[in-house]
Write an enzyme that holds these catalytic residues in place. Structure first.
Site, PDB file in Angstrom:
ATOM      1  CB  ALA A  66     -10.839 -21.515  28.100  1.00  0.00           C
ATOM      2  N   GLY A 105      -7.447 -20.768  24.064  1.00  0.00           N
ATOM      3  CA  GLY A 105      -8.648 -21.046  23.284  1.00  0.00           C
ATOM      4  C   GLY A 105      -8.917 -19.969  22.234  1.00  0.00           C
ATOM      5  CD  GLU A 108      -6.870 -24.557  21.935  1.00  0.00           C
ATOM      6  OE1 GLU A 108      -7.478 -24.030  22.892  1.00  0.00           O
ATOM      7  OE2 GLU A 108      -6.536 -25.752  21.910  1.00  0.00           O
ATOM      8  CD  GLU A 128      -3.864 -23.026  26.115  1.00  0.00           C
ATOM      9  OE1 GLU A 128      -2.743 -22.650  25.708  1.00  0.00           O
ATOM     10  OE2 GLU A 128      -4.908 -22.905  25.454  1.00  0.00           O
TER      11      GLU A 128
HETATM   12  C1  3H9 Z   1      -7.491 -22.111  27.708  1.00  0.00           C
HETATM   13  O1  3H9 Z   1      -7.717 -21.320  26.845  1.00  0.00           O
HETATM   14  C2  3H9 Z   1      -7.830 -23.575  27.589  1.00  0.00           C
HETATM   15  C3  3H9 Z   1      -8.117 -23.998  26.167  1.00  0.00           C
HETATM   16  O2  3H9 Z   1      -6.949 -24.444  25.559  1.00  0.00           O
HETATM   17  C4  3H9 Z   1      -9.020 -25.190  26.041  1.00  0.00           C
HETATM   18  C5  3H9 Z   1     -10.282 -25.303  26.712  1.00  0.00           C
HETATM   19  C6  3H9 Z   1     -11.044 -26.527  26.346  1.00  0.00           C
HETATM   20  N1  3H9 Z   1     -10.464 -16.116  31.926  1.00  0.00           N
HETATM   21  O3  3H9 Z   1      -4.040 -10.070  33.443  1.00  0.00           O
HETATM   22  P1  3H9 Z   1      -4.922  -8.890  33.570  1.00  0.00           P
HETATM   23  C7  3H9 Z   1      -9.132 -11.550  33.876  1.00  0.00           C
HETATM   24  S1  3H9 Z   1      -6.802 -21.655  29.148  1.00  0.00           S
HETATM   25  C8  3H9 Z   1     -11.071 -15.380  32.868  1.00  0.00           C
HETATM   26  O4  3H9 Z   1      -4.835  -8.093  34.818  1.00  0.00           O
HETATM   27  P2  3H9 Z   1      -3.537  -7.625  31.406  1.00  0.00           P
HETATM   28  C9  3H9 Z   1      -8.123 -11.360  34.996  1.00  0.00           C
HETATM   29  O5  3H9 Z   1      -8.365 -12.252  36.057  1.00  0.00           O
HETATM   30  C10 3H9 Z   1      -6.615 -19.898  29.041  1.00  0.00           C
HETATM   31  N2  3H9 Z   1     -10.575 -14.194  33.304  1.00  0.00           N
HETATM   32  O6  3H9 Z   1      -4.787  -7.893  32.327  1.00  0.00           O
HETATM   33  C11 3H9 Z   1      -8.354  -9.919  35.372  1.00  0.00           C
HETATM   34  O7  3H9 Z   1      -9.516  -9.867  36.173  1.00  0.00           O
HETATM   35  P3  3H9 Z   1      -9.655  -8.785  37.321  1.00  0.00           P
HETATM   36  C12 3H9 Z   1      -5.489 -19.499  28.174  1.00  0.00           C
HETATM   37  C13 3H9 Z   1      -9.465 -13.740  32.749  1.00  0.00           C
HETATM   38  O8  3H9 Z   1      -3.981  -6.619  30.433  1.00  0.00           O
HETATM   39  C14 3H9 Z   1      -8.680  -9.257  34.026  1.00  0.00           C
HETATM   40  O9  3H9 Z   1      -9.071 -10.329  33.164  1.00  0.00           O
HETATM   41  N3  3H9 Z   1      -5.298 -18.078  28.245  1.00  0.00           N
HETATM   42  C15 3H9 Z   1      -8.779 -14.473  31.763  1.00  0.00           C
HETATM   43  O10 3H9 Z   1      -2.331  -7.378  32.212  1.00  0.00           O
HETATM   44  C16 3H9 Z   1      -7.523  -8.522  33.415  1.00  0.00           C
HETATM   45  O11 3H9 Z   1      -6.410  -9.411  33.372  1.00  0.00           O
HETATM   46  C17 3H9 Z   1      -4.509 -17.510  29.172  1.00  0.00           C
HETATM   47  O12 3H9 Z   1      -3.875 -18.177  29.934  1.00  0.00           O
HETATM   48  C18 3H9 Z   1      -9.333 -15.704  31.347  1.00  0.00           C
HETATM   49  N4  3H9 Z   1      -8.756 -16.457  30.386  1.00  0.00           N
HETATM   50  O13 3H9 Z   1      -3.257  -8.997  30.638  1.00  0.00           O
HETATM   51  C19 3H9 Z   1      -4.441 -16.015  29.153  1.00  0.00           C
HETATM   52  N5  3H9 Z   1      -7.666 -13.782  31.405  1.00  0.00           N
HETATM   53  O14 3H9 Z   1      -9.593  -7.445  36.637  1.00  0.00           O
HETATM   54  C20 3H9 Z   1      -4.603 -15.491  30.551  1.00  0.00           C
HETATM   55  C21 3H9 Z   1      -7.682 -12.651  32.136  1.00  0.00           C
HETATM   56  O15 3H9 Z   1     -10.943  -9.098  37.971  1.00  0.00           O
HETATM   57  N6  3H9 Z   1      -4.622 -14.052  30.585  1.00  0.00           N
HETATM   58  N7  3H9 Z   1      -8.743 -12.629  32.952  1.00  0.00           N
HETATM   59  O16 3H9 Z   1      -8.467  -8.999  38.220  1.00  0.00           O
HETATM   60  C22 3H9 Z   1      -3.524 -13.271  30.452  1.00  0.00           C
HETATM   61  O17 3H9 Z   1      -2.430 -13.729  30.208  1.00  0.00           O
HETATM   62  C23 3H9 Z   1      -3.691 -11.796  30.678  1.00  0.00           C
HETATM   63  O18 3H9 Z   1      -4.845 -11.606  31.421  1.00  0.00           O
HETATM   64  C24 3H9 Z   1      -3.819 -10.959  29.368  1.00  0.00           C
HETATM   65  C25 3H9 Z   1      -4.175  -9.484  29.735  1.00  0.00           C
HETATM   66  C26 3H9 Z   1      -2.480 -10.979  28.637  1.00  0.00           C
HETATM   67  C27 3H9 Z   1      -4.897 -11.474  28.478  1.00  0.00           C
END
Ligand code: 3H9
Length: 690
Positions: A66, A105, A108, A128
């Protein structure tokens, strides 16, 4: 090709509707993606020439979850759950083509497709829990129906993703695609179209739930197993409850349970803190005054001076990522001991199955030891990790200056001393920097990068990115005694000791801090570090409780006694010796002792940390408040579900923080409690740390 929304394209490729998502950087499920998926699937359903649907993503990754930035702004239609219902109910096979990460998400969404294919390097998970949440779009109800209950429990409570191979074994992906993903996934989709037959939805599967229905005790067993690690956190327990619901309730009821618990977490303070921290951590890497075109220097070989606990841990960080290290010591026995400890650490890790014996050999082979500083001549970075004595450090740096190649970075691992003073003994102050690792250096995630007045942008940039390479989170700070972390800690420590003088026994103070969420209290931490840091047997005159304890050879855990008494397994029991010493010192100082409440203890330990944090911001020692929080969570075990001291202050309200600081200032007349002007200004404007 048709653009459904600005983030989703639709193309009919010979009967397969290909939905291409493009929402950099991580294809999060922003409103435009949700809308595009909904409309794209509807269009495919309505087109008789379309026989199947393929969802894939542009850029480096499949959907990573999400859009966390949308969480604060309230629901924007369509919500993810209704999009996923449309996918689930589609009458044509839908295939998700996964590369990079399918997280939260994102996974999901993939679980509402009829099939999932992935490249070998892909990772799939429901992280999450790390945001203080649970998967809120059916993940807790669908995942156990595919991978089984135990695997699902493990995935949602740790948040750790699985590899494509593991996912294939667990049935989470149907095929690992070699070569071009889009081509392979299209071919797979056509195969499934050709096969025909009834479309199976994950929600209708029950087979993988059966074993847990027969063994419901697995839930409590897991709760017990993770209790210590997840102490204080709500999300792990809520995730377990949802999976329990998947086992015990019909699918639609389980979905309702998931939805209810998701909302509870989403509106609670823990998730707010953990979401805040997610961005805080990423923000820390951004240095506003570093020119964009700053060149990064190559780091191919590192030198470490000192083979003690810190030096050894630092060397391990480097060789873990393949950077060869030369360790220099003064005495042969110390060097041998240091190298032996490193080998033993790796062998212990291998025994636990985390690395292979071949890894142990390979890493040890990357370390060479020497008694000669000249051996560091060809290093790109030298990190000094000897004991905290300015004269010794200056001597090392002036000699190093004559040995290290021009342009090499000279770093000190000092935890408090003045980097500018150290830099001044060299002819290259622009190459001198502080790299403050935390003990144990091979485990702790934090690296305080200390910029001196003359440290060059290239050196800063290189050290920040080296931190990433060795998998640390770096926070750039300025020079002051103790930098950010230890400077703030000093204030907590001083209050802890003051409280013990006034009548709160050390174990009460420690319990309050432990219950707040710290891994240990102030006195236990001192005992662990050793009470003799900075203590000198020759000059000691018993001026403090600590001095007296050291004089009695109660120097902390390593001597079996300190503020606590320790058994052979280092389990602490409250020590009458320490408590009597506090009573004796209190009597001498004319302090009347009393019972002190837990509330007062917490306030008096935490408020000075916030106040000092505000001063640090005012002086520009930290770039932003959230950097202080990153230092505290990763360096000192501040519970992430409380965000860090500055976030915690915001959540209390700065007006309240200010009022309580003023209260103690008036009560004691001690300038220790004088509120920072920066804090006063923010609080009076009704503002927050940002
Ligand atoms: C969810 O899904 C809830 C659902 O179950 C239900 C809903 C109803 N959103 O980490 P990085 C940005 S909860 C917005 O440096 P990497 C991050 O801030 C979500 N922005 O890169 C950064 O921005 P900036 C569940 C996001 O390659 C840029 O992307 N998912 C999101 O080292 C690069 O990120 C997670 O918890 C996001 N979801 O790692 C996954 N994710 O460049 C969270 C990232 O401006 N994300 N950004 O600083 C991660 O674990 C890592 O970002 C990922 C990439 C592994 C994807």
């Amino acid at each position: 090709m048709v653009q459904v929304t600005s983030m989703v394209d639709y193309e009919n490729v010979d009967g397969v509707a290909v939905l291409t998502l493009d929402n950099p950087p991580v294809n999060a499920l922003s409103q435009g993606v949700r809308q595009g998926l909904l409309e794209g699937v509807a269009r495919a359903e309505a087109d008789d020439t379309v026989k199947g649907v393929l969802i894939h993503c542009k850029g480096g990754t499949f959907i990573a979850g999400a859009d966390i930035t949308e969480f604060g702004s309230g629901p924007l239609e369509p919500d993810l759950r209704s999009v996923l219902v449309a996918l689930d109910n589609a009458g044509k096979p839908i295939v998700a083509a996964i590369h990079g990460t399918a997280l939260g998400g994102g996974l999901e969404t993939a679980l509402c497709c009829h099939y999932r294919v992935a490249v070998a390097s892909a990772k799939l998970g429901l992280p999450e829990v790390n945001l203080g949440l649970l998967p809120g779009a059916g993940g807790t109800q669908r995942l156990p129906r595919v991978v089984g209950v135990e695997k699902a429990l493990q995935m949602v409570t740790t948040g750790v993703p699985v590899s494509a191979t593991e996912a294939l074994e667990a049935g989470l992906v149907d095929r690992v695609i070699e070569g071009d993903l889009r081509t392979g996934a299209l071919a797979f989709t056509r195969e499934k179209i050709a096969q025909g037959g009834t479309l199976l939805r994950i929600r209708d599967r029950e087979d993988k739930l059966q074993s847990a229905r027969e063994h419901p005790e697995i839930f409590d067993q897991l709760r017990k197993a993770i209790a210590r690690k997840t102490r204080g956190f709500l999300a792990p327990e809520y995730n377990i409850r949802c999976i329990e619901a998947a086992v015990k309730q019909p699918f639609d009821e389980g979905m309702k349970t998931e939805s209810k618990l998701f909302k509870e977490l989403m509106t609670g303070p823990q998730s707010a803190a953990q979401q805040y921290f997610f961005f805080a951590e990423r923000q820390a890497g951004k240095i506003p005054d570093l020119p964009k075109d700053t060149v990064e220097l190559p780091i191919a070989r590192v030198g470490v001076i000192g083979s003690g606990t810190m030096g050894g841990g630092i060397a391990m960080n480097m060789v873990n990522v393949g950077i060869p290290v030369t360790i220099v010591e003064v005495k042969a026995e110390a060097l041998e001991r240091g190298l032996a400890v490193i080998r033993k650490n790796y062998e212990n890790t291998a025994r636990k199955g985390r690395i292979s014996q071949a890894d142990v050999e390979q890493r040890c082979a990357l370390i060479s030891g020497s008694l000669d500083l000249n051996e560091l001549a060809d290093c790109d970075l030298v990190i000094e990790a000897v004991f905290e004595d300015m004269a010794v450090k200056k001597d090392i740096f002036s000699r190093l200056d004559g040995i290290a190649r021009p342009g090499a970075i000279l770093a000190s691992n000092t935890s408090a001393l003045d980097i500018n003073e150290i830099a001044a003994v060299t002819k290259r102050p622009e190459s001198v920097i502080g790299l403050h690792f935390f003990s144990p250096a091979n485990v702790m995630k934090l690296l305080e990068v200390v910029r001196g007045a003359k440290t060059s942008p290239e050196v800063i940039k290189t050290c920040m990115s080296l931190a990433k390479r060795i998998r640390k989170t770096a926070v750039l700070v300025g020079v002051c005694h103790g930098f950010v972390g230890n400077r703030i800690l000093f204030y907590r420590q001083r209050q802890a000791e003051q409280l013990a003088l006034e009548g709160a026994p050390p174990h009460q103070v420690d319990k309050v801090l432990y219950d707040f969420g710290f891994p240990m209290g102030a006195f236990q931490m001192s005992d662990l570090a050793g009470l003799d840091i900075g203590w000198n047997a020759k000059t000691s005159r018993g001026a403090t409780v600590k001095d007296r304890l050291c004089e009695m050879d109660r120097r902390g855990q390593k001597t079996g006694a300190g503020f606590y008494d320790y058994d052979e397994n280092r389990n602490p029991t409250p020590s009458p010796v320490a408590e009597e010493l506090f009573a004796e010192f209190a009597a001498k100082a004319g302090i009347s002792r009393r019972e002190i409440t837990d509330e007062e203890i917490l306030e008096r330990c935490v408020l000075p940390m916030i106040n000092e944090g505000a001063k640090i911001l005012d002086e520009g020692i930290a770039i932003r408040a959230s950097d202080i929080d990153v230092v505290y969570v990763y360096g000192y075990g501040w519970p992430v579900h409380r965000g860090g001291p500055m976030h915690y202050a915001n959540s209390l309200g700065l007006d309240k923080v200010l009022a309580r600081l003023r209260h103690y200032h008036e009560l004691t007349g001690d300038d220790f409690w004088k509120p920072s002007q920066y804090l006063v200004a923010l609080a009076e404007k009704g503002d927050r740390f940002s």
